[in-house]
Each structure stands twice: as C-alpha cells, then as structure tokens.
Design a protein around this motif. Structure first.
Motif, PDB file in Angstrom:
ATOM      1  N   VAL A 108      32.477  34.000  54.166  1.00 47.12           N
ATOM      2  CA  VAL A 108      33.706  33.909  53.446  1.00 47.12           C
ATOM      3  C   VAL A 108      33.816  34.993  52.416  1.00 47.12           C
ATOM      4  CG1 VAL A 108      35.383  32.554  51.855  1.00 47.12           C
ATOM      5  CG2 VAL A 108      34.257  31.668  53.891  1.00 47.12           C
ATOM      6  N   MET A 109      32.727  35.007  51.908  1.00 47.54           N
ATOM      7  CA  MET A 109      32.683  35.985  50.580  1.00 47.54           C
ATOM      8  C   MET A 109      32.538  37.634  51.219  1.00 47.54           C
ATOM      9  SD  MET A 109      30.125  34.584  47.812  1.00 47.54           S
ATOM     10  CE  MET A 109      29.449  33.027  48.291  1.00 47.54           C
ATOM     11  N   TYR A 111      33.711  38.620  53.956  1.00 46.17           N
ATOM     12  CA  TYR A 111      35.116  38.801  54.668  1.00 46.17           C
ATOM     13  C   TYR A 111      36.174  39.170  53.754  1.00 46.17           C
ATOM     14  CZ  TYR A 111      33.467  37.950  59.308  1.00 46.17           C
ATOM     15  OH  TYR A 111      32.792  38.007  60.811  1.00 46.17           O
ATOM     16  N   HIS A 112      36.065  38.952  52.554  1.00 46.59           N
ATOM     17  CA  HIS A 112      37.234  38.945  51.423  1.00 46.59           C
ATOM     18  C   HIS A 112      37.759  40.318  51.456  1.00 46.59           C
ATOM     19  CE1 HIS A 112      39.729  38.837  48.086  1.00 46.59           C
ATOM     20  NE2 HIS A 112      39.397  37.533  47.756  1.00 46.59           N
ATOM     21  N   THR A 114      39.374  42.372  50.045  1.00 46.65           N
ATOM     22  CA  THR A 114      39.400  43.502  48.756  1.00 46.65           C
ATOM     23  C   THR A 114      38.084  43.494  48.300  1.00 46.65           C
ATOM     24  OG1 THR A 114      40.449  42.174  47.687  1.00 46.65           O
ATOM     25  CG2 THR A 114      41.836  43.854  48.329  1.00 46.65           C
ATOM     26  N   GLY A 116      34.966  41.837  49.588  1.00 50.89           N
ATOM     27  CA  GLY A 116      34.190  41.471  50.440  1.00 50.89           C
ATOM     28  C   GLY A 116      33.074  42.863  50.574  1.00 50.89           C
ATOM     29  N   TYR A 134      41.467  36.680  57.686  1.00 53.66           N
ATOM     30  CA  TYR A 134      42.642  36.735  56.836  1.00 53.66           C
ATOM     31  C   TYR A 134      44.090  37.285  57.366  1.00 53.66           C
ATOM     32  CZ  TYR A 134      39.530  35.517  53.100  1.00 53.66           C
ATOM     33  OH  TYR A 134      38.476  34.686  52.292  1.00 53.66           O
TER      34      TYR A 134
ATOM     35  N   PHE B 262      44.617  32.935  51.697  1.00 54.85           N
ATOM     36  CA  PHE B 262      44.038  32.633  50.478  1.00 54.85           C
ATOM     37  C   PHE B 262      44.136  31.081  49.981  1.00 54.85           C
ATOM     38  CE2 PHE B 262      43.720  36.960  48.025  1.00 54.85           C
ATOM     39  CZ  PHE B 262      42.960  37.515  49.061  1.00 54.85           C
ATOM     40  N   TYR B 265      40.967  29.343  45.717  1.00 56.21           N
ATOM     41  CA  TYR B 265      39.390  30.118  45.258  1.00 56.21           C
ATOM     42  C   TYR B 265      39.527  31.745  45.464  1.00 56.21           C
ATOM     43  CZ  TYR B 265      35.233  32.317  46.497  1.00 56.21           C
ATOM     44  OH  TYR B 265      33.880  33.023  46.325  1.00 56.21           O
ATOM     45  N   GLU B 266      40.287  31.921  46.437  1.00 56.39           N
ATOM     46  CA  GLU B 266      40.469  33.496  46.827  1.00 56.39           C
ATOM     47  C   GLU B 266      41.579  34.081  45.589  1.00 56.39           C
ATOM     48  OE1 GLU B 266      40.318  31.477  49.479  1.00 56.39           O
ATOM     49  OE2 GLU B 266      39.167  32.346  50.852  1.00 56.39           O
ATOM     50  N   ALA B 270      40.565  36.785  42.920  1.00 55.51           N
ATOM     51  CA  ALA B 270      41.477  38.136  42.901  1.00 55.51           C
ATOM     52  C   ALA B 270      41.790  38.299  41.424  1.00 55.51           C
ATOM     53  CB  ALA B 270      42.485  38.091  43.805  1.00 55.51           C
TER      54      ALA B 270
END
Lengths: 274, 439
Positions: A108-109, A111-112, A114, A116, A134, B262, B265-266, B270
């Motif tokens: 999850v982290m 793949y973030h 912006t 990741g 996403y 999102f 958490y996301e 951000a």
C-alpha cells in the motif's frame, strides 16, 4: 472418520443448507426457507456477482500464468551450479514466508501514487508513473503483481524438485543425436516436468481463486468494484450486510468454481497430450 | 424465543417510561448520597473498539473499579472485528457482554431493530442509578439526537462525537490573501487558485468507496440534498446530482493522483506531507497534524467550519456511544459503567487528549483552557460544527450497504462517469435495499 465428518463435512453441509435460506444475522426474524431463490439471483439477477466471477477468474489466470513463467525460469536458473546459489535461492524463497497482510500493508505504501517507492523505481527506468491500485484500470494487475511477488517462489520450489528428479539418460541420448539445449528443454525437460508443474499450478490456482487478504487490505474491492472478487463480495454480504443466506450461496458457488478448476487441472495431468 | 419476547416487551415498557419521565431534571435533594457501590463485588465484561476515545478511557478503568467495587474485564478489538464478534455473541444469545462501545452512525438502527440495545430512559430518570452530576442535558442536542431512536428510546450514552471540518494551509493562504471558504460557491475558485501541481494539489477528500460516504455529506447537505424523502430513496434529486458533480469534479481536477482510492489514511498522509492546500474530514484527525513525528505542516494548519450552501449550513456528525447490552444479566451495573465512562470528568480528559466529545460543559473547563493540546481555531471550528451538527449518514438498517452504493457512484464519478447516470443506478440499488430491510 468422525473427525472428518465434524470438521469438514458439517460446515460444508451447513453452508449448503444456509444457502437455501433468507436470513439477516442481526434481525429478529428467523431464517426463512426460500429454496433455490438465492442461486437464481446469483445466476440471473446479480450483475455484481457475475462481474466478480469474471474478475476472479481473470485475476487467477493473469497471476498464475506470470508465476508459472517466472517460476520455471527461476528454477532453471537455480538448477545450474554457480557461486552463491544457496544464498540466492534462500533469499528467493523469503516472500513466501511473510504474512500476506503485512506484505499488503507494505505494498500500500509502495504503491502510493505520489509518495510511494514504486513510482520512483518506474521513473528511474524512464517510464511515466502508474496509478497502481489507485485506478480501476490498473488496480487488479497491481494486486496480481503482489501475488506474483509472493508466490512465484512456490512454483520455483516445486519445479526445482521436479528438475532434481529428472533422469540423465534422455539428455545424453539427445546430446548424441545432436539436439540443441533449446530442443532438449522443449522436448525432454518440459514433458517430464509436467506432473510437477500441474501440481504447482493447481496449488496456485486454488489459492489465487480464493485470494482475500491482500485485496481486502489494499483496495477493499475498489476503486468502484474494480477489484471485488467473489470472496470480497461474499465477505461484504455476510459480515457487512449480514445477509448470511445469500453469502452462503456465493460461498457454494465459489466452492464449485474451485472444484471445477481443480478437476480440469487434474484431468490435464492424467492425459498424455498437452 | 422467551428471551426475544422479553426484549420486545421491555422496549414497549421503556418507551412508556421514557415518555412519562419527560425532561430529566435533578434537584439537589435527589443529589444526596448517590451510591456508586450498589453493585460492589459484581464482575462486568465490556466489548470495546480500538479508538482514540477508548485509548484514553482504558487507562482510567481502575478508577471505576475502586469507585464501584466492581471488577471490570474487557476486550478491545478493531471496529469491524468488534462488530462481527457482537453479531456472533448476540445471535448465540450468550449474554456474556455487559456493555459495549457502539458506532451509532453504522449500528444504531440495525442493533436497535435487533433488540440489542438495552433502553436507558428509565435508568436516566432514576436518581438511585444516575448520579446527580451526570446531567444528560449537558450533551449537545446533536449528540442526544444521535443516541435516541425514532420511538424515543435512548440506546447509548454519547461518547465521541466527530464532526467534519475544513483543514487548510495557513502558509499558502496567507501570502495570497485568501481566507477559508464561507460558501460552496467560494470553494471551487479558491481550490483552483491554490492548485499548483505537482508541488501542491488544490484539495483532497476521501475517494475510496464506503469511506467516502462520510465525507460526501459535507458537500451534499449544504447543497440541499437528503438521503430520504418521505421514506423513499432520494439519491437522484437535482441537489444530489449537483453535489456529486461538485465532489467528483473537485477531486478529478484538483486532487492528487490516485485520489479515487484514498481513504483517510492516504488523504491525511498527503496533507501532512504538505502536498495539499485544503482537506475536509473528521476533526479528530487533526491531532496528528500537530504531531512533530508525523507531520511536516505542524503549526501551519488552520481549522474552519465547513462552508454553507443554498441548502443551509451543516456539519455532518458521527457519534459513538457506550451502550448496555440487552442480553446482559447486569443491566444496571453495566449502566453505571456507561455513565461513569461518559461523565464530565472523563469527557474533560478526552478533550484534553484532543478527542472531541459532545458535552457542552467541557468547553469551558478550566483544565482544557489552561492546557490546550490543539490550536484555538481547532476548538472554535469544532464547537461551531457541533452547533450545526446533523447525523452524517442515513439512519437505516443497511448503513454499510448504503455506503457501498453511494461509494461506488462517487468513485465512478471521479473516474469521469456523469453524475446523473451513476446516481440513477445508486437510486435503484438504494431503493432496493430499503425495500428489503426497512419494511
């Protein structure tokens, strides 16, 4: 025998019985017998379920195909003698040992979009960034990639075991007849490996059809319903909507799907031609 | 079967009691000699949920044990697991849980219809069971409405009250002479001015389905939309279309990449990384913005009440409470615990830890004023939001299913599908859900 009856047969039979009822687990009304109505709804009425079935199969095909290709390639590599082989082989097996939920959180982290590291790596090779989990276009593949990362070593291990047990004679004969290494691979190695490979694929296919943890942790079936497999949907029906009867009928359908896939693969193993 | 009939009859009785009791008033004469030790020696079992409110509460449970002479055991599970355990225990009619922490915005109607909440009206009106300093009317009207069922029965004592507010970056607003949005009409031009990717994105809101359903009303309510009209689904009204259109357009045009999936958490990550100018979400997330270990925007965040719109000025609120299990064999003892957990002293402790509560008196507490954990505008924004609080989700049995329905519509909208089209589908699914569960 009694043990088998209690821990295997009873839950299956109970699920089958439940699937014939309409029952909301939190309501005061008792379960109501409605015959095959749940199955009718699954087969005809519920587009969300049909999409989930197609998605589950597609996820399995993509993930297992990639795992098989990579797994066999890795097995062939590790079947050779080279310095540091033992260490590398051990490292290669590590993903299998990790807990899926923990892995999912790490991915999850990664793949973030912006923050990741995955997009950083992609940009290093000169590609434009992906949306990974996403976006509904890429999410299912991003999840398959996690599965591939974790389970390719299993196929590699089983294939390695298969390779180790291969007889030497056919290769010597082929060598005398002037066969190239590539011909030897296609005409000797692969056919002899088939039983082992089918077992490996069978294991993986059954597991992939049932994949739950990584999807639940990483996307919960989203974006929209783009990664909602049968297992996710039935979990939602049972434990979010408390719609136990309907969820049971989905569980039975999933069971049938897994059984069907297994039977086909076992049949492939027995037959003589590919 | 006997237990079920008992529960239902109990309901009717307590409804009558609730009506008879009327407003709850305590006189000093009644106040004397409240006996906390009535049930001394009993043992209580609680099912609690992993939550900032519980983190603070757990530390003080020994204090309740010495106050009441009871022994308290408890289990703390993540919210979803707790709900599953609850369902299993209740369906099995085990009676093992005496009191439980309940997320009313999800469970209120379902658990009530199932008869799992022991109604508290009679206890609240009984001076031998309710300490005179408890003061039910100290809870804000929104908090009281949140724990009260359509038939007037009180299902829980309100604990944590979350409200949606605006978080904004003062350091970005200041130089441009901008102020937080007063109306929905101000919002979009403002976001546009602040949008400067890839360094700064204009706005972030939850995109992930289900999770997004708690943030959508921040736009929907001021737009004039509602979930139900005369008991029927109202997801295809023109206010709904306008609201979904706006929510999804803001994210599509000014949100960070991938915002469609999102969760909070996301979104928070951000925002704390300094990538976003405006973020609207639950007020309780703010404590991490001011945490030096997690946040890059510490001291730069401003807090404001949500913008108003043509439909009025609202803040969606979400309430959790301490409830007494109808199947428990110790209703009154469990009520003593619920009462203690939500009394003034404990609520001040929560607020001091940055956890929002719906008790009016806590705001003026000298302790909170002397040692504020959060900036002053956080307290102001939260207090103003409670005054315009409205239950953020429809009060129906199938809340989770509704959240998935609208959640999928929002995600499809963010990925470019027309609002009217996705809402037409949602309307159909929602009405279908209501037909199945509300009749």
């Amino acid at each position: 025998m009694l043990l088998v009856a209690v821990i295997i047969v009873y839950p299956i039979a109970y699920t089958g019985w439940m699937s014939l009822q309409e029952w909301f687990a939190s309501s005061l009304t008792r379960p109501r017998f409605i015959g095959l109505a749940n199955y009718g709804k699954i087969l005809l009425g519920d587009a969300r379920f049909r999409e989930a079935v197609a998605r589950t199969i597609w996820f399995t095909v993509v993930a297992v195909a990639a795992e098989t290709l990579l797994g066999v390639a890795m097995a062939l590599l590790f079947n050779r003698e080279f310095w540091g082989r033992g260490l590398l082989r051990t490292l290669a097996i590590l993903p299998m040992v990790a807990t899926p939920t923990a892995i999912a959180l790490v991915f999850v982290m990664m793949y973030h979009p912006t923050l990741g590291v995955a997009n950083y790596l992609v940009s290093v090779v000169g590609l434009s960034p992906f949306r990974w989990t996403y976006s509904s276009q890429t999410a299912l593949y991003a999840l398959a990639l996690v599965d591939v990362w974790q389970w390719t070593p299993l196929i590699m291990l089983i294939t390695l075991a298969g390779l180790a047990s291969l007889p030497r004679e056919p290769y010597e004969a082929a060598h005398l007849d002037g066969a190239s290494p590539r011909q030897a691979f296609w005409h000797i190695t692969l056919p002899l490996l088939r039983p082992a490979l089918v077992v490996a694929i069978l294991f993986r296919a059954i597991d992939a059809l049932k994949t739950f943890d990584i999807i639940f942790v990483m996307t919960q079936g989203g974006p929209a319903n783009a990664t909602e497999t049968i297992n996710l949907l039935l979990f939602n029906q049972a434990f979010s909507y408390f719609n136990m009867g309907y969820a049971s009928s989905m569980a039975v359908a999933l069971f049938a799907l897994v059984m069907g896939a297994s039977l086909i693969l076992i049949k492939v193993r027995r037959s003589t031609t590919w | 079967m006997a237990a079920r009939r008992f529960t239902r009859r109990h309901f009717l009785k307590s409804v009558a009691a609730g009506v008879a009791a009327g407003p709850f008033v305590w006189t000093p004469a009644r106040a004397q000699g409240f006996n906390w030790k009535r049930f001394s020696g009993k043992e209580l079992f609680l099912l609690l949920t992993k939550h900032p409110f519980i983190d603070v509460l757990e530390k003080n449970i020994p204090e309740f044990e010495s106050l009441s002479g009871m022994k308290v055991k408890w289990e703390t599970l993540p919210e979803i697991q707790a709900r599953q355990k609850m369902t299993v225990e209740m369906t099995a009619n085990s009676g093992g849980i005496d009191a439980f922490f309940t997320s009313l915005h999800v469970e209120k109607k379902r658990f009530w219809k199932a008869g799992w909440y022991h109604p508290l009206n009679k206890f609240l009106a009984d001076p031998t069971l309710t300490s005179p300093d408890f003061d039910w009317n100290d809870f804000t009207p929104g908090a009281r409405a949140g724990v009260t069922q359509p038939d007037g029965s009180v299902s829980a004592l309100a604990a944590f009250v979350d409200a949606n507010v605006v978080f904004y970056r003062k350091d970005l607003f200041g130089p441009k002479g901008l102020t937080p949005p007063k109306t929905l009409a101000d919002l979009e031009p403002l976001v546009k001015k602040l949008h400067a990717p890839p360094g700064t994105y204009g706005i972030v809101l939850r995109g992930l389905k289900n999770a997004n359903a708690t943030q959508y009303p921040s736009i929907l309510f001021p737009m004039g939309g509602t979930y139900l009209k005369d008991g029927k689904a109202a997801l295809d009204s023109k206010e709904q279309v306008a609201a979904l259109e706006m929510y999804t357009r803001l994210l599509r045009q000014y949100g960070p990449p991938g915002v469609v999936n999102f969760n909070w958490y996301e979104c928070s990550a951000a925002f704390m990384q300094g990538q976003v100018a405006i973020y609207m979400d639950g007020v309780n997330f703010a404590s991490q913005f001011e945490d030096a270990a997690k946040s890059k925007v510490i001291g730069k965040v401003g807090y404001a009440v949500l913008p108003s719109g043509p439909g009025g000025h609202f803040s969606p609120i979400y309430i959790t409470g301490m409830a007494v299990n109808a199947q428990s064999r110790n209703h009154e003892a469990a009520y003593l615990f619920a009462q203690w957990a939500t009394n003034k002293t404990n609520m001040v402790r929560e607020l001091m830890a940055g956890v929002g509560v719906g008790r009016a008196s806590t705001w003026d507490s000298p302790d909170v004023k002397a040692k504020p954990k959060m900036p002053a505008d956080w307290y102001q924004a939260y207090q103003a939001s409670l005054k315009i609080g409205r239950q953020g989700l429809p009060e129906i049995v199938g809340v989770t299913e509704y959240r998935d329905i609208i959640g999928v519509a929002i995600q499809k909208g963010i990925e470019g599908a027309p609002a009217a089209q996705v809402l037409a589908q949602a309307q159909k699914d929602f009405q279908d859900l209501l037909n199945r569960t509300e009749s």
